[in-house]
Design a protein around this motif. Structure first.
Motif, PDB file in Angstrom:
ATOM      1  N   LYS A 100     -53.970  69.239  79.682  1.00 19.81           N
ATOM      2  CA  LYS A 100     -54.314  68.349  80.796  1.00 19.81           C
ATOM      3  C   LYS A 100     -54.786  69.218  81.948  1.00 19.81           C
ATOM      4  CE  LYS A 100     -51.267  64.483  79.714  1.00 19.81           C
ATOM      5  NZ  LYS A 100     -50.155  63.631  80.192  1.00 19.81           N
ATOM      6  N   VAL A 101     -55.998  68.955  82.418  1.00 21.85           N
ATOM      7  CA  VAL A 101     -56.651  69.807  83.410  1.00 21.85           C
ATOM      8  C   VAL A 101     -57.016  68.955  84.608  1.00 21.85           C
ATOM      9  CG1 VAL A 101     -58.602  71.329  83.873  1.00 21.85           C
ATOM     10  CG2 VAL A 101     -57.546  71.316  81.616  1.00 21.85           C
ATOM     11  N   VAL A 102     -56.782  69.487  85.801  1.00 24.51           N
ATOM     12  CA  VAL A 102     -57.183  68.818  87.035  1.00 24.51           C
ATOM     13  C   VAL A 102     -58.239  69.683  87.698  1.00 24.51           C
ATOM     14  CG1 VAL A 102     -55.429  69.871  88.499  1.00 24.51           C
ATOM     15  CG2 VAL A 102     -56.332  67.640  89.098  1.00 24.51           C
ATOM     16  N   GLY A 103     -59.213  69.025  88.337  1.00 29.05           N
ATOM     17  CA  GLY A 103     -60.358  69.740  88.879  1.00 29.05           C
ATOM     18  C   GLY A 103     -61.589  69.414  88.051  1.00 29.05           C
ATOM     19  N   LEU A 104     -62.519  70.383  87.948  1.00 27.59           N
ATOM     20  CA  LEU A 104     -63.729  70.245  87.135  1.00 27.59           C
ATOM     21  C   LEU A 104     -64.505  68.975  87.479  1.00 27.59           C
ATOM     22  CD1 LEU A 104     -62.590  71.427  83.584  1.00 27.59           C
ATOM     23  CD2 LEU A 104     -63.868  72.691  85.279  1.00 27.59           C
ATOM     24  N   LYS A 105     -64.958  68.903  88.731  1.00 24.60           N
ATOM     25  CA  LYS A 105     -65.713  67.717  89.161  1.00 24.60           C
ATOM     26  C   LYS A 105     -67.034  67.629  88.396  1.00 24.60           C
ATOM     27  CE  LYS A 105     -63.900  67.780  93.866  1.00 24.60           C
ATOM     28  NZ  LYS A 105     -64.241  67.918  95.280  1.00 24.60           N
ATOM     29  N   GLY A 106     -67.353  66.444  87.957  1.00 19.32           N
ATOM     30  CA  GLY A 106     -68.620  66.206  87.290  1.00 19.32           C
ATOM     31  C   GLY A 106     -68.683  66.656  85.846  1.00 19.32           C
ATOM     32  N   VAL A 107     -67.548  67.009  85.245  1.00 18.27           N
ATOM     33  CA  VAL A 107     -67.566  67.454  83.852  1.00 18.27           C
ATOM     34  C   VAL A 107     -67.894  66.277  82.940  1.00 18.27           C
ATOM     35  CG1 VAL A 107     -65.116  67.039  83.381  1.00 18.27           C
ATOM     36  CG2 VAL A 107     -66.314  68.878  82.197  1.00 18.27           C
ATOM     37  N   LYS A 108     -68.561  66.542  81.821  1.00 21.12           N
ATOM     38  CA  LYS A 108     -68.987  65.495  80.897  1.00 21.12           C
ATOM     39  C   LYS A 108     -68.066  65.459  79.684  1.00 21.12           C
ATOM     40  CE  LYS A 108     -73.862  65.982  82.148  1.00 21.12           C
ATOM     41  NZ  LYS A 108     -75.218  66.288  81.624  1.00 21.12           N
ATOM     42  N   SER A 109     -67.961  64.301  79.090  1.00 22.19           N
ATOM     43  CA  SER A 109     -67.207  64.173  77.846  1.00 22.19           C
ATOM     44  C   SER A 109     -67.967  64.883  76.729  1.00 22.19           C
ATOM     45  CB  SER A 109     -67.013  62.697  77.498  1.00 22.19           C
ATOM     46  OG  SER A 109     -66.306  62.565  76.293  1.00 22.19           O
ATOM     47  N   GLY A 110     -67.276  65.727  75.982  1.00 23.11           N
ATOM     48  CA  GLY A 110     -67.908  66.520  74.937  1.00 23.11           C
ATOM     49  C   GLY A 110     -68.390  67.875  75.392  1.00 23.11           C
ATOM     50  N   GLU A 111     -68.150  68.228  76.658  1.00 26.43           N
ATOM     51  CA  GLU A 111     -68.597  69.528  77.169  1.00 26.43           C
ATOM     52  C   GLU A 111     -67.606  70.621  76.785  1.00 26.43           C
ATOM     53  OE1 GLU A 111     -69.367  71.601  81.530  1.00 26.43           O
ATOM     54  OE2 GLU A 111     -69.769  69.462  81.259  1.00 26.43           O
ATOM     55  N   MET A 112     -68.123  71.784  76.465  1.00 25.99           N
ATOM     56  CA  MET A 112     -67.279  72.933  76.144  1.00 25.99           C
ATOM     57  C   MET A 112     -66.810  73.606  77.433  1.00 25.99           C
ATOM     58  SD  MET A 112     -69.004  74.722  72.812  1.00 25.99           S
ATOM     59  CE  MET A 112     -70.548  75.103  73.619  1.00 25.99           C
ATOM     60  N   VAL A 113     -65.598  74.145  77.417  1.00 23.78           N
ATOM     61  CA  VAL A 113     -65.019  74.807  78.582  1.00 23.78           C
ATOM     62  C   VAL A 113     -64.361  76.107  78.135  1.00 23.78           C
ATOM     63  CG1 VAL A 113     -64.622  72.686  79.896  1.00 23.78           C
ATOM     64  CG2 VAL A 113     -62.867  73.503  78.337  1.00 23.78           C
ATOM     65  N   TYR A 114     -64.154  76.988  79.139  1.00 26.04           N
ATOM     66  CA  TYR A 114     -63.409  78.226  78.928  1.00 26.04           C
ATOM     67  C   TYR A 114     -61.988  78.004  79.441  1.00 26.04           C
ATOM     68  CZ  TYR A 114     -68.182  80.126  78.860  1.00 26.04           C
ATOM     69  OH  TYR A 114     -69.501  80.359  78.597  1.00 26.04           O
ATOM     70  N   LEU A 115     -61.022  78.128  78.564  1.00 22.23           N
ATOM     71  CA  LEU A 115     -59.617  78.011  78.960  1.00 22.23           C
ATOM     72  C   LEU A 115     -59.061  79.410  79.153  1.00 22.23           C
ATOM     73  CD1 LEU A 115     -58.585  75.247  76.434  1.00 22.23           C
ATOM     74  CD2 LEU A 115     -58.652  74.977  78.895  1.00 22.23           C
ATOM     75  N   GLY A 116     -58.808  79.783  80.410  1.00 17.51           N
ATOM     76  CA  GLY A 116     -58.273  81.101  80.701  1.00 17.51           C
ATOM     77  C   GLY A 116     -59.363  82.074  81.116  1.00 17.51           C
ATOM     78  N   LEU A 117     -58.987  83.038  81.942  1.00 22.54           N
ATOM     79  CA  LEU A 117     -59.945  84.029  82.444  1.00 22.54           C
ATOM     80  C   LEU A 117     -60.438  84.952  81.339  1.00 22.54           C
ATOM     81  CD1 LEU A 117     -58.245  84.980  85.828  1.00 22.54           C
ATOM     82  CD2 LEU A 117     -60.401  83.782  85.544  1.00 22.54           C
TER      83      LEU A 117
END
Length: 484
Positions: free
Chosen positions: A164-181
């Motif tokens: 569960k992530v808070v933030g990421l304004k404007g993110v799309k469903s199905g978009e790839m993300v980087y979890l962690g630095l």
């Protein structure tokens, strides 16, 4: 010592200090002085010190453990709106203990003249003086609005491979993300946005959440939907659904990224199926012939030869049809089974070796992989074949098998707290397979004349073809080969 609702005793600090920095000089200093309303209960009244607000640009409020955090911070917000306070500094004791004393403070107010008419929307940033602070999601806990950059978010919780992530304004469903630095620095996406909820988003981890991710880690956007690096060098390789090699060879380097979940082509670019595609099995080719651009279901119980029939079709196309590219997608298969197929086509002594290096791609997500990878594997194979068909080529895709993909999708949906339906599958499990198989097509000559042929495989239980998933896929296929 304060006793909580869970019958645990928690040691709390006696006092903590909040410092508010003013943005500019203010004439209403007497009113401002009256608004410092925190009252000491567990300490003597001498604990409050007088400050010369005319010379200092900082306002100090002493907060004790008997004060309720929600109400104290409501007061701070109103102060911030009314007196245009620019920054909010929280001292170490306050930062360190804010989480565990969040529920147990009692608030008392005196001589308050705050107006409730202020409806300004606050966007506050917390500036932590301590560099190595473990308290990275302070804003969430103190109930203030986030003002993160559009590429930045914070993990609130991670469990069973879903964060569960808070933030990421404007993110799309199905978009790839980087979890962690670490993954951000390596440019290796390890998560996919699956649900956009009110106040947070749900991200599924590709590795099943077994990595060292924890609450408070940062999440960064990639600004692209789920996709793989595409090149004709993909053929002759064994890859996972994200394009990572499983055969021990080099990574695929390409500047072209192919989206794997796209909309099927319409009616106008298509034409009727008229070219045959041999499987090499006389009974199939004579009784129920398969055409280029067709979807023909292979259905039956386990150990009835469904995969053997599909591999015969691949070997026939490699050996006798020099135009057809073949893609084998293994979903939930044993790694040993995929290794046998890899050795059969890519082994040094194989008669298909030279032709398989140019026209065969194996995509595998084994039963030990996460549910997200098993869900994505058929779409990855379909996207590669669809790209070839749109360029005028012919492609054959084997999905082995789609019943395991439905089980993986059910696992994902239940972890995302989506309501279960028949046999605990989510309501859109039909759309899961229909949007995959509808991408098979025979293109008109004006569009290149290419084709994408699909051979989905479904495993039944004791010959029950009237179960939920078999009937869904039967309704989307042209013909069904029932193997007993």
């Amino acid at each position: 010592m304060i006793q909580t609702n869970h019958k645990k005793k928690v040691n709390l600090p006696k006092t903590s200090t909040v410092i508010l920095k003013k943005k500019s000089k203010n004439k209403n200093l007497k009113t401002l002085k009256k608004l410092i309303v925190a009252k000491l209960i567990l300490k003597r009244k001498k604990g409050l010190k007088k400050h010369n607000f005319r010379t200092k640009k900082f306002l100090k409020i002493k907060v004790v453990r008997s004060m309720k955090v929600k109400n104290v911070l409501t007061m701070l917000r109103k102060l911030q709106v009314r007196f245009q306070i620019k920054k909010l500094f929280l001292k170490n004791n306050f930062k360190k203990n804010l989480k565990r004393i969040f529920k147990y403070w009692v608030w008392e107010q005196k001589n308050s003249k705050l107006s409730n008419t202020s409806k300004k929307r606050l966007f506050c940033k917390s500036f932590l003086k301590k560099k190595k602070s473990k308290f990275k999601y302070l804003n969430f806990l103190i109930n203030l609005k986030f003002d993160f950059r559009k590429i930045y978010g914070v993990i609130l919780s991670i469990k069973d491979g879903v964060a569960k992530v808070v933030g990421l304004k404007g993110v799309k469903s199905g978009e790839m993300v980087y979890l962690g630095l670490t993954n951000y620095s390596l440019q290796a996406p390890n998560g996919m946005v699956l649900s956009l909820n009110k106040g947070f988003i749900s991200v599924a981890c590709f590795d099943g959440g077994v990595s060292a991710l924890k609450c408070g880690d940062r999440v960064f956007r990639t600004f692209r939907l789920i996709s793989i690096p595409f090149s004709l060098k993909l053929f002759g390789r064994t890859l996972d659904p994200l394009g990572v090699p499983l055969d021990g060879k080099d990574f695929i380097k390409s500047n072209i990224f192919l989206e794997i979940d796209t909309k099927a082509v319409g009616i106008i670019p298509r034409e009727s199926v008229k070219e045959p595609m041999q499987t090499g099995v006389l009974a199939v080719d004579s009784l129920t012939p398969i055409g280029c651009g067709q979807r023909e279901l292979i259905i039956g119980d386990r150990q009835t030869g469904k995969t053997s029939l599909a591999l015969d079709a691949i070997s026939t196309q490699l050996f006798y049809n020099g135009r057809c590219y073949c893609i084998y997608v293994g979903v939930g298969q044993k790694k040993a089974s995929v290794a046998k197929i890899n050795d059969f086509f890519f082994g040094g002594k194989s008669i298909y070796y030279t032709k398989a290096l140019k026209r065969l791609l194996i995509i595998s997500s084994s039963s030990s992989d996460s549910a997200v990878l098993q869900f994505l594997a058929p779409y990855t194979g379909c996207s590669v074949g669809e790209w070839l068909s749109k360029k005028g080529g012919h492609a054959l895709v084997i999905y082995d098998d789609l019943s395991k993909q439905a089980i993986a999708y059910r696992q994902m949906s239940l972890l995302l707290r989506r309501p279960p339906g028949r046999e605990a599958y989510p309501g859109d499990v039909f759309y899961l397979h229909s949007r995959l198989l509808e991408r098979s097509a025979k293109f008109a000559q004006k569009r290149g004349g290419g084709s994408l042929t699909s051979l989905p495989i479904i495993e039944t239980q004791a010959g029950d073809v009237s179960a939920y998933i078999p009937t869904n896929v039967i309704s989307r296929a042209f013909f069904s080969l029932i193997i007993n």
